[in-house]
Design a protein around this motif. Structure first.
Motif, PDB file in Angstrom:
ATOM      1  N   ARG A  16      16.522   1.188 -14.193  1.00 64.17           N
ATOM      2  CA  ARG A  16      15.562   0.520 -15.072  1.00 64.17           C
ATOM      3  C   ARG A  16      15.003  -0.744 -14.424  1.00 64.17           C
ATOM      4  NH1 ARG A  16      18.516  -0.354 -20.652  1.00 64.17           N
ATOM      5  NH2 ARG A  16      16.459  -1.163 -21.204  1.00 64.17           N
ATOM      6  N   LEU A  17      15.858  -1.468 -13.711  1.00 64.98           N
ATOM      7  CA  LEU A  17      15.432  -2.733 -13.121  1.00 64.98           C
ATOM      8  C   LEU A  17      14.415  -2.559 -12.002  1.00 64.98           C
ATOM      9  CD1 LEU A  17      18.781  -4.737 -12.994  1.00 64.98           C
ATOM     10  CD2 LEU A  17      16.745  -5.304 -14.326  1.00 64.98           C
ATOM     11  N   ILE A  20      10.835  -3.520 -12.592  1.00 67.18           N
ATOM     12  CA  ILE A  20      10.363  -4.903 -12.699  1.00 67.18           C
ATOM     13  C   ILE A  20       9.455  -5.263 -11.530  1.00 67.18           C
ATOM     14  CG2 ILE A  20      11.080  -7.328 -12.608  1.00 67.18           C
ATOM     15  CD1 ILE A  20      13.524  -6.625 -14.191  1.00 67.18           C
TER      16      ILE A  20
END
Length: 220
Positions: A16-17, A20
């Motif tokens: 998920r990161l 970013i």
């Protein structure tokens, strides 16, 4: 597969990161405003800056290693950054046959702006955290990054596992000779290390590496 182990939870979080810093790398629609510089330019700026802290002269070969790309790709990225006015090529003070890379004044200003924005963004994400939690997270994440740098994932082992899976069984189903490391376990020395889903060898998440980030870093 076990989904509740620390390794499994971290695996999902890392997947998920990566969005970013990778999101700015995606192509924009035609109607979107043009970027003042490309994110690939920022990656080179970060690499040149990081390397300049550790070596006397920064070369294209060093940038290739820092960004974990092949030399021809690094050469193209460096030339793009030079064309954007962020990096300059100067004569080496050590070997007249080669050139060294340095940040231009605009390159330094872009680096400062990107670092300032990213750190403010991260501080904002943790605004509601206790100071002790923020410090513990920073300490443990640094420790995790150092461990990953010291023992990078074995992309060749992953390629073999995927090939066996495509053949209809193999290691991912317990039928191969190279059994993958289960999430949450510590592999023995020499065992293959499988990187998180979505990670590709030779690519740079912009950080950063963070440090991008070999750290986006290098990732912005």
């Amino acid at each position: 597969m076990e989904d509740g182990t620390p390794g499994a939870v971290i695996d999902v979080a890392l997947f998920r990161l990566r969005r970013i810093w990778s999101r700015p790398l995606r192509a924009r629609k035609a109607a979107d405003p043009q970027r003042p510089v490309q994110m690939s330019n920022v990656m080179v700026v970060h690499a040149v800056h990081k390397l300049s802290l550790d070596v006397a002269e920064v070369t294209v070969g060093a940038v290739a290693e820092q960004l974990d790309v092949d030399p021809s790709t690094a050469s193209r990225l460096v030339n793009d950054a030079i064309g954007a006015g962020l990096v300059t090529r100067e004569e080496s003070e050590v070997d007249a046959r080669r050139a060294r890379l340095v940040l231009s004044a605009p390159g330094r200003r872009v680096l400062e702006a990107v670092v300032r924005y990213r750190r403010a963004y991260l501080d904002g994400l943790m605004a509601g955290w206790d100071r002790a939690d923020r410090e513990a997270f920073a300490r443990l994440l640094t420790r995790f990054a150092e461990a990953a740098t010291a023992r990078p994932a074995d992309s060749a082992a992953l390629d073999r596992l995927i090939a066996e899976a495509l053949e209809g069984g193999g290691a991912l189903e317990g039928g191969g000779t190279d059994t993958p490391v289960a999430s949450g376990t510590v592999p023995a020395p020499g065992d293959p290390v499988v990187p998180p889903p979505g990670t590709r060898s030779g690519t740079v998440p912009d950080g950063g590496t963070a440090d991008p980030a070999r750290g986006a870093a290098t990732r912005p």
